[in-house]
Design an enzyme around this catalytic site. Structure first.
Site, PDB file in Angstrom:
ATOM      1  N   HIS A 158      21.427  56.669 -32.378  1.00 34.68           N
ATOM      2  CA  HIS A 158      21.249  57.398 -31.116  1.00 34.68           C
ATOM      3  C   HIS A 158      22.558  57.477 -30.321  1.00 34.68           C
ATOM      4  CE1 HIS A 158      16.868  57.871 -31.207  1.00 34.68           C
ATOM      5  NE2 HIS A 158      16.912  56.769 -31.935  1.00 34.68           N
ATOM      6  N   GLU A 196      23.118  59.105 -27.732  1.00 30.04           N
ATOM      7  CA  GLU A 196      22.890  59.338 -26.296  1.00 30.04           C
ATOM      8  C   GLU A 196      22.763  58.056 -25.488  1.00 30.04           C
ATOM      9  OE1 GLU A 196      20.873  59.828 -28.771  1.00 30.04           O
ATOM     10  OE2 GLU A 196      18.768  59.502 -28.300  1.00 30.04           O
ATOM     11  N   CYS A 217      18.197  60.873 -35.388  1.00 31.26           N
ATOM     12  CA  CYS A 217      17.101  60.022 -35.849  1.00 31.26           C
ATOM     13  C   CYS A 217      16.020  60.848 -36.570  1.00 31.26           C
ATOM     14  CB  CYS A 217      16.549  59.216 -34.669  1.00 31.26           C
ATOM     15  SG  CYS A 217      15.519  57.840 -35.190  1.00 31.26           S
ATOM     16  N   TYR A 218      14.821  60.989 -35.992  1.00 31.74           N
ATOM     17  CA  TYR A 218      13.800  61.825 -36.644  1.00 31.74           C
ATOM     18  C   TYR A 218      14.347  63.234 -36.869  1.00 31.74           C
ATOM     19  CZ  TYR A 218       9.386  64.307 -37.375  1.00 31.74           C
ATOM     20  OH  TYR A 218       8.381  65.086 -37.897  1.00 31.74           O
ATOM     21  N   ASP A 253      13.948  65.026  -2.519  1.00 32.58           N
ATOM     22  CA  ASP A 253      13.747  66.353  -3.094  1.00 32.58           C
ATOM     23  C   ASP A 253      13.465  67.407  -2.027  1.00 32.58           C
ATOM     24  OD1 ASP A 253      14.071  64.984  -5.444  1.00 32.58           O
ATOM     25  OD2 ASP A 253      11.932  64.866  -5.887  1.00 32.58           O
ATOM     26  N   LYS A 270      17.127  64.194 -11.201  1.00 35.66           N
ATOM     27  CA  LYS A 270      17.258  63.552  -9.888  1.00 35.66           C
ATOM     28  C   LYS A 270      18.725  63.348  -9.485  1.00 35.66           C
ATOM     29  CE  LYS A 270      14.544  61.444  -6.789  1.00 35.66           C
ATOM     30  NZ  LYS A 270      13.258  62.011  -6.351  1.00 35.66           N
ATOM     31  N   GLY A 304      11.970  60.734 -32.701  1.00 28.64           N
ATOM     32  CA  GLY A 304      10.523  60.749 -32.491  1.00 28.64           C
ATOM     33  C   GLY A 304       9.906  59.620 -33.283  1.00 28.64           C
TER      34      GLY A 304
END
Ligand code: XMP
Length: 508
Positions: free
Chosen positions: A169, A171, A82-83, A227, A366, A55
């Site tokens: 990070h 990710e 991180c945060y 969708d 998605k 964040g």
């Protein structure tokens, strides 16, 4: 869902969706909730692990998002990122301070201690850092297990309590072995079994829809976009002929698109109603040139057509929608997902009497929606479709929309699309735009005064920003030559090289 779940608590990190997607890719369900989710609710959810996101704040900031300290006493494994690392340290009595040297980008990182997160990895790693604070002193019971040149605590661990944290990070792709680190946490620490599959999701939703709907009718507004198409396929499997799909062809679709959408749904056992409403749309749009007015007219007329058709099915309670997980997350933790749903329903005439939404894709990203579409047998053409604006070609014809202009654009767009696909250019989105401008040309021995057509192709990952695509000149040349030869009314073709910003992807 009855799957094992890793809860991602969001503290404003831009990568929250990415964390959840990475974990889901490992076949472990991951759900994103606001960082201030009460501990009692977390207990009820019974996650096998929790990730605290990054964040932009400092833990000492006035409005810094925080969490209940009791979170760390639940006995549930936690990974702070991180945060999330700084928050963990701060809450548990460690010291967080400003960096002497902030770290941004790919940073050489060294693993300095034993830690299950780094099992099987080399001591030297490259990791993506983006921080101005760091944990100077780890809380009691923790040890620092990684460092960089400017950050002595790039990771910390408390094995006894199963609490782990990384300043970088894992990710993002830039972190070598980042996926492996998440895998080690999810499987090695949390004990995941990998029970989240798209087959399971489909089965569960089918059961849920059947229970919710009973033997009643469900109406779905089917646009032919990814969708709503996947919702149609899923619901048709769940409730067969109780599903009524209404496809409004407003006449502003691309060449053959109405027929293509209809043909794509023919093999399915569903009630597909195509409403050819071109005349009433063109009538309403006569003489209108302002882009926003066009959009509003089309939106309003769409609802009127939908209302007219729905009435034929009596008092239908259930309305199906293609809401997907990012819509829900973006609406925030304060249950504002309902605001969106409300908005959708609220935008529909009250006398349609829909009281219940059926949103079987509400939990999916998605890429997962696309996987479901494939598994349900939808053709690639539908599953990997480019986005197409609701107002259709109306926002790709500058100025007044006429039948003549529509025909020109449809033909030109089909040629450009064909050439782009044939050459396998692979842009994120590409199309033709009919400008309202004419220019002088020469054809044979005659002077012409025809429309200027623009070609547009962009690359983007999120459609919020975009770069123009460097389409090979041969492809542009071929498209241009074919369009001017094969389409009456166009003699000059230009290529749009603007990015977004400052332009938008569509011209109107
Ligand atoms: P812009 O033009 O704003 O478009 O850069 C971003 C993306 O959104 C699509 N788009 C729409 N999609 N209804 C939609 O469902 C709309 O009214 C609409 N307008 C633009 C556009 O094609 C691009 O992918």
């Amino acid at each position: 869902m009855n799957n094992q779940t890793v809860l991602v608590l969001d503290f404003g990190g831009q990568y929250k969706e990415l964390i959840a997607r990475r974990i889901r890719e490992m076949h472990v369900l991951s759900i994103i909730k606001s960082g201030d989710m009460p501990v009692d609710e977390i207990k009820k959810m019974n996650p096998i692990g929790i990730v605290l996101t990054g964040g932009p704040n400092s833990v000492y900031g006035e409005n810094a998002p925080t969490c209940d300290k009791a979170l760390f006493e639940l006995g549930i494994p936690i990974l702070g990122i991180c945060y999330g690392m700084q928050l963990m340290a701060y809450k548990l009595g460690g010291e967080v301070v400003s960096c002497n040297v902030s770290e941004y980008g790919k940073i050489d990182t060294e693993i300095t201690g034993d830690c299950v997160l780094f099992d099987g990895m080399d001591k030297k790693q490259v990791a993506l850092m983006s921080h101005t604070d760091y944990v100077k002193t780890v809380p009691t019971g923790f040890k620092a297990v990684a460092k960089t040149k400017d950050c002595p605590t790039a990771a910390m661990a408390n094995d006894a309590k199963k609490l782990y944290a990384v300043q970088f990070h894992p990710e993002v792709q830039h972190t070598e072995n980042g996926k492996e680190m998440l895998r080690n946490f999810v499987f090695g620490v949390c004990g995941a079994t990998g029970d989240y599959t798209m087959e399971g999701y489909i089965e569960e939703q089918i059961k849920l829809v059947r229970e919710t709907v009973g033997d009643e009718t469900v109406i779905l507004g089917l646009s032919g976009g990814v969708d709503s198409s996947v919702v149609a396929a899923l619901l048709s499997k769940a409730i067969g002929s109780q599903l009524v799909c209404i496809f409004v062809d407003h006449g502003l679709m691309r060449k053959n698109e109405g027929d293509d959408v209809e043909a794509a749904f023919k093999p399915f056992d569903l009630r597909f109603i195509r409403v050819n409403a071109k005349d009433r749309f063109l009538e309403k749009l006569k003489g209108v040139t302002d882009p926003e007015t066009k959009r509003k007219i089309i939106g309003a007329e769409f609802i009127k057509v939908f209302e007219d058709e729905s009435k034929k099915f009596g008092n239908v309670k259930f309305l199906a929608q293609g809401t997907i997980y990012p819509d829900v997350i973006e609406s925030g933790a304060k249950n504002s997902a309902n605001i969106k749903s409300h908005h959708n329903v609220g935008g529909l005439p009250k006398n349609m009497s829909f009281t219940t939404l059926v949103e079987p894709l509400r939990g999916l990203f998605k890429d997962e929606v696309r996987q479901i579409g494939k598994k349900l047998g939808l053709p690639d053409k539908l599953v990997y479709r480019q986005p197409f604006p609701g107002p259709g070609l109306a926002v790709r014809i500058i100025g007044e929309i006429t039948e003549e202009k529509l025909n020109i654009l449809k033909e030109a767009d089909a040629i450009f699309t064909y050439e782009m696909e044939k050459a396998n250019v692979g842009a994120s989105q590409y199309f033709a735009v009919l400008t309202n401008m004419r220019s002088v040309g020469v054809m044979g021995d005659f002077r012409t005064y025809d429309y200027i057509l623009a070609l547009r192709a962009v690359n983007t990952s999120d459609f919020m920003t975009a770069e123009y695509c460097k389409v090979p000149h041969e492809v542009l040349e071929r498209a241009s030559s074919r369009i001017s030869n094969e389409v009456d009314g166009v003699s000059r073709i230009v290529y749009d090289i603007s990015g977004k910003p400052p332009a938008t992807i569509e011209w109107e």
